[in-house]
Scaffold this active site. Sequence first.
Site, PDB file in Angstrom:
ATOM      1  N   SER A   6      43.266  23.086  40.271  1.00  0.00           N
ATOM      2  CA  SER A   6      42.172  22.903  41.235  1.00  0.00           C
ATOM      3  C   SER A   6      41.128  21.956  40.641  1.00  0.00           C
ATOM      4  O   SER A   6      40.741  22.105  39.483  1.00  0.00           O
ATOM      5  CB  SER A   6      41.527  24.267  41.519  1.00  0.00           C
ATOM      6  OG  SER A   6      40.238  24.095  42.062  1.00  0.00           O
ATOM      7  N   ASP A  31      41.074  22.522  47.408  1.00  0.00           N
ATOM      8  CA  ASP A  31      40.176  23.502  48.032  1.00  0.00           C
ATOM      9  C   ASP A  31      39.343  22.824  49.108  1.00  0.00           C
ATOM     10  O   ASP A  31      38.569  21.915  48.807  1.00  0.00           O
ATOM     11  CB  ASP A  31      39.246  24.104  46.974  1.00  0.00           C
ATOM     12  CG  ASP A  31      39.960  25.057  46.043  1.00  0.00           C
ATOM     13  OD1 ASP A  31      40.542  26.038  46.535  1.00  0.00           O
ATOM     14  OD2 ASP A  31      39.951  24.814  44.821  1.00  0.00           O
ATOM     15  N   HIS A  62      44.404  24.714  50.046  1.00  0.00           N
ATOM     16  CA  HIS A  62      43.774  26.022  50.275  1.00  0.00           C
ATOM     17  C   HIS A  62      42.594  25.827  51.223  1.00  0.00           C
ATOM     18  O   HIS A  62      41.559  25.311  50.819  1.00  0.00           O
ATOM     19  CB  HIS A  62      43.321  26.585  48.919  1.00  0.00           C
ATOM     20  CG  HIS A  62      42.595  27.882  49.012  1.00  0.00           C
ATOM     21  ND1 HIS A  62      41.870  28.397  47.961  1.00  0.00           N
ATOM     22  CD2 HIS A  62      42.474  28.797  50.018  1.00  0.00           C
ATOM     23  CE1 HIS A  62      41.335  29.549  48.313  1.00  0.00           C
ATOM     24  NE2 HIS A  62      41.677  29.814  49.565  1.00  0.00           N
ATOM     25  N   GLY A 138      34.964  30.236  47.284  1.00  0.00           N
ATOM     26  CA  GLY A 138      33.790  29.392  47.465  1.00  0.00           C
ATOM     27  C   GLY A 138      33.280  28.665  46.250  1.00  0.00           C
ATOM     28  O   GLY A 138      32.680  27.613  46.382  1.00  0.00           O
ATOM     29  N   GLY A 141      34.742  28.546  38.507  1.00  0.00           N
ATOM     30  CA  GLY A 141      34.096  29.061  37.296  1.00  0.00           C
ATOM     31  C   GLY A 141      33.605  30.500  37.369  1.00  0.00           C
ATOM     32  O   GLY A 141      32.731  30.901  36.601  1.00  0.00           O
ATOM     33  N   ASP A 171      44.599  32.935  42.510  1.00  0.00           N
ATOM     34  CA  ASP A 171      43.596  31.863  42.468  1.00  0.00           C
ATOM     35  C   ASP A 171      42.225  32.369  42.026  1.00  0.00           C
ATOM     36  O   ASP A 171      41.601  33.179  42.701  1.00  0.00           O
ATOM     37  CB  ASP A 171      43.481  31.261  43.881  1.00  0.00           C
ATOM     38  CG  ASP A 171      42.534  30.069  43.950  1.00  0.00           C
ATOM     39  OD1 ASP A 171      42.037  29.624  42.903  1.00  0.00           O
ATOM     40  OD2 ASP A 171      42.293  29.583  45.083  1.00  0.00           O
ATOM     41  N   SER A 192      38.522  25.354  36.426  1.00  0.00           N
ATOM     42  CA  SER A 192      37.681  25.042  35.266  1.00  0.00           C
ATOM     43  C   SER A 192      38.419  25.048  33.940  1.00  0.00           C
ATOM     44  O   SER A 192      38.128  24.204  33.074  1.00  0.00           O
ATOM     45  CB  SER A 192      36.538  26.058  35.165  1.00  0.00           C
ATOM     46  OG  SER A 192      36.059  26.360  36.434  1.00  0.00           O
TER      47      SER A 192
END
Length: 209
Positions: A6, A31, A62, A138, A141, A171, A192
Amino acid sequence: MKISASFLGASNIGSTLRRLNVTSVDYIHVDVMDGKYVKNKSLSLSELKEIPDYTRKRLDVHLMVQSPLKMIDTFATLNVEYLTVHIDIKDNLDKIFERCKLYGIKVGLAVNPKDDISIVFPYLDKIDLVLIMSVEPGLPGQEFIKTSLTKINRLKEEIKNRGLNTLISVDGGITLDNVKYLRDVDIIVSGSTITKSPDFEETITKLRC
Ligand code: DX5
Ligand code: ZN
């Protein structure tokens, strides 16, 4: 176990995608957020269309959006393997499955941390993948929610008992420390941990073993 990277939270999307393109990562996790299903907004239509300029990797999309149906035609023009929508959205899920099938795109359903995993059981024979959210959707990290591990086991059991091939993807919040608990899921999504590391390939290799 496959790895889907991601780039949510990456400071320079183009250069991050170029760097990921030359790694062994299996998919690019895209995302998309509409500011309605989740507070944040990410990736406009024109940004999405630019992704193939930077990477030839297959996309694992996603959609954290309330009404994804109208977006599917756009994804049909991109290099999409999986398109995942959330189970509790406004659009009709059967229509989404139908449209994806028409384009030869595999379809997934995402389940949020607060939801019991059994809500996805009635759909298991209609979909290709379940995306278990191990953080609130949303933001990148965040910390991995440990109860996700129980959900994975229940889902695995259900898929096995019914003789299905539905894949399990997880995820959010996956690190070099907790990845050991996820060895037997089909796909892990990592943001991240990969994009904040200096050497993407080294991190991807460490995630795999
Ligand atoms: C969260 C996103 C995730 C997230 C993963 O809403 O769906 O894909 O960006 O990032 P990390 O690995 O940083 O939690
Ligand atoms: Zn995601």
